[in-house]
Scaffold this active site. Structure first.
Site, mmCIF file in Angstrom:
data_model
loop_
_atom_site.group_PDB
_atom_site.id
_atom_site.type_symbol
_atom_site.label_atom_id
_atom_site.label_comp_id
_atom_site.label_asym_id
_atom_site.label_seq_id
_atom_site.Cartn_x
_atom_site.Cartn_y
_atom_site.Cartn_z
ATOM 1 N N CYS A 176 0.892 -1.310 0.045
ATOM 2 C CA CYS A 176 0.006 0.150 0.114
ATOM 3 C C CYS A 176 1.025 1.338 -0.199
ATOM 4 C CB CYS A 176 -1.024 -0.145 1.157
ATOM 5 S SG CYS A 176 -2.507 1.038 0.924
ATOM 6 N N ARG A 186 -11.990 7.223 -1.808
ATOM 7 C CA ARG A 186 -11.271 6.228 -1.236
ATOM 8 C C ARG A 186 -11.521 4.875 -1.654
ATOM 9 N NH1 ARG A 186 -7.583 7.166 2.421
ATOM 10 N NH2 ARG A 186 -6.785 5.505 3.627
ATOM 11 N N HIS A 190 -3.688 -5.803 1.914
ATOM 12 C CA HIS A 190 -3.491 -5.950 3.605
ATOM 13 C C HIS A 190 -4.268 -7.182 3.746
ATOM 14 C CE1 HIS A 190 -2.560 -1.519 4.031
ATOM 15 N NE2 HIS A 190 -3.564 -1.196 3.445
HETATM 16 N N1 GLN Z 1 -2.092 6.926 2.764
HETATM 17 C C1 GLN Z 1 -2.139 6.287 1.541
HETATM 18 C C2 GLN Z 1 -3.178 6.363 0.552
HETATM 19 O O1 GLN Z 1 -4.313 6.697 1.205
HETATM 20 C C3 GLN Z 1 -1.851 4.723 1.765
HETATM 21 C C4 GLN Z 1 -2.665 4.311 2.786
HETATM 22 C C5 GLN Z 1 -2.367 2.893 3.340
HETATM 23 O O2 GLN Z 1 -1.160 2.376 3.218
HETATM 24 N N2 GLN Z 1 -3.384 2.005 3.471
HETATM 25 O O3 GLN Z 1 -3.269 6.049 -0.446
#
Ligand code: GLN
Length: 237
Positions: A94, A128, A194
Site C-alpha cells: 500500500c 477512497r 492488506h
Molecule cells: N496514505 C495512502 C493512501 O491513502 C496509503 C494508505 C495505506 O497504506 N493504507 O493512498
C-alpha cells in the site's frame, strides 16, 4: 543468530505499521521454521540505519504523514535500495508502493519525492477504495488467485519498467490503466493488499521465501489457511 539464519526485515513498523502488515514478516518466519529453517525478524525503526544484508525486506501501509517520515528515512538510508539492486526480494504494501515510486501526491495535494525503486507515480482518486480485493496473478510462478483488503486513496500509474502484479477480479486495485493491481519490478513486489497479504496468500509467501533462500520449499498442508481463503473469496462476492 547463525550464519544460516534467514533474516527477514520488517522495515519501519514504527511509522508503517498501521494496518497489521507486520504480519507478513511473521508469516515468512513461521513458514520458514515449519521447513526446519532458522529464521528471525529484524525490525528497522526510524532510529536505525537500513542494512543491505537482509535476506528479504517487508514494508507496510501507513497514513500520509507517517508515510512521509518513512520516505525521508529511506532516502537517507539506502541499504534496501542496494539489496534490491542485488536481487534481494522486497515486499511493499500500500503506502510503501507509493514511497517506493518516483513521487506521490497526498490527499492534501502535497507532492513528495519517493525513492525510485518502482517506475510509478501516485495521485489521489476522487474517492477512497475500501474493501475486499481479488486478483489473478500475472507473476511467473504464481497460479492461485490473490486475496487482500484494500484501503487507499492513492491511484498508482505504472511506467513501462513496472508491471502489474495481477488483474483485478473484484475491487479497485491501482485505480488507473484498467483493472490492474500492484507492481512488480525486478525483485521488488508491491500490492495494495492488506490482510495481512501473506497470511491469505501462502503461494506468494513461499515464492518470497524461495527467492530469499535460493531453494525450493516443500509444500505445507495447512487446512486453516485454505479455510481462510475460502471465507475471504466468499466475502468478495
Ligand atoms: N496514505 C495512502 C493512501 O491513502 C496509503 C494508505 C495505506 O497504506 N493504507 O493512498
Amino acid at each position: 543468530m547463525t550464519e544460516s539464519t534467514l533474516r527477514i526485515g520488517l522495515i519501519l513498523p514504527d511509522v508503517m505499521g498501521t494496518y497489521g502488515d507486520g504480519g507478513n514478516a511473521l508469516v515468512l518466519r513461521q513458514r520458514a521454521r515449519m521447513r526446519g529453517l532458522d529464521a528471525e525478524i529484524v525490525e528497522i525503526t526510524l532510529d536505525d540505519d537500513v542494512p543491505d544484508s537482509l535476506d528479504v525486506y517487508t514494508l507496510g501501509g501507513a497514513e500520509d504523514f507517517a508515510q512521509r517520515l518513512a520516505t525521508r528515512h529511506l532516502s537517507q538510508h539506502t541499504g534496501m535500495q542496494r539489496a534490491a539492486a542485488a536481487g534481494r526480494p522486497v515486499l511493499a504494501i500500500c503506502a510503501a508502493i507509493q514511497v517506493l515510486g518516483h513521487w506521490y501526491r497526498t490527499a492534501a495535494g502535497e507532492k513528495v519525492d519517493g525513492i525510485g525503486l518502482f517506475d510509478c507515480t501516485t495521485s489521489p482518486m476522487a474517492a477512497r477504495a475500501i474493501g475486499e480485493l481479488v486478483t489473478t496473478p500475472l507473476l511467473d510462478g504464481l497460479s492461485q488467485p490473490l486475496s487482500g483488503f484494500e484501503n487507499h486513496r492513492g491511484a498508482t500509474d505504472l511506467g513501462s519498467a513496472a508491471k502489474p502484479l495481477g488483474t483485478v477480479r473484484h475491487g479497485t486495485g491501482n485505480g488507473v490503466n484498467g483493472p490492474v493491481e500492484g507492481v512488480v519490478q525486478g525483485s521488488v513486489i508491491g500490492t495494495y493488499m492488506h490482510g495481512p497479504l501473506l497470511a491469505r496468500n501462502p503461494e506468494l509467501a513461499d515464492y518470497l521465501l524461495a527467492q530469499a533462500t535460493g531453494t525450493t520449499l516443500a509444500p505445507l498442508d495447512l487446512p486453516e489457511v485454505d479455510q481462510l481463503r475460502r471465507e475471504r473469496f466468499a466475502a468478495a462476492r
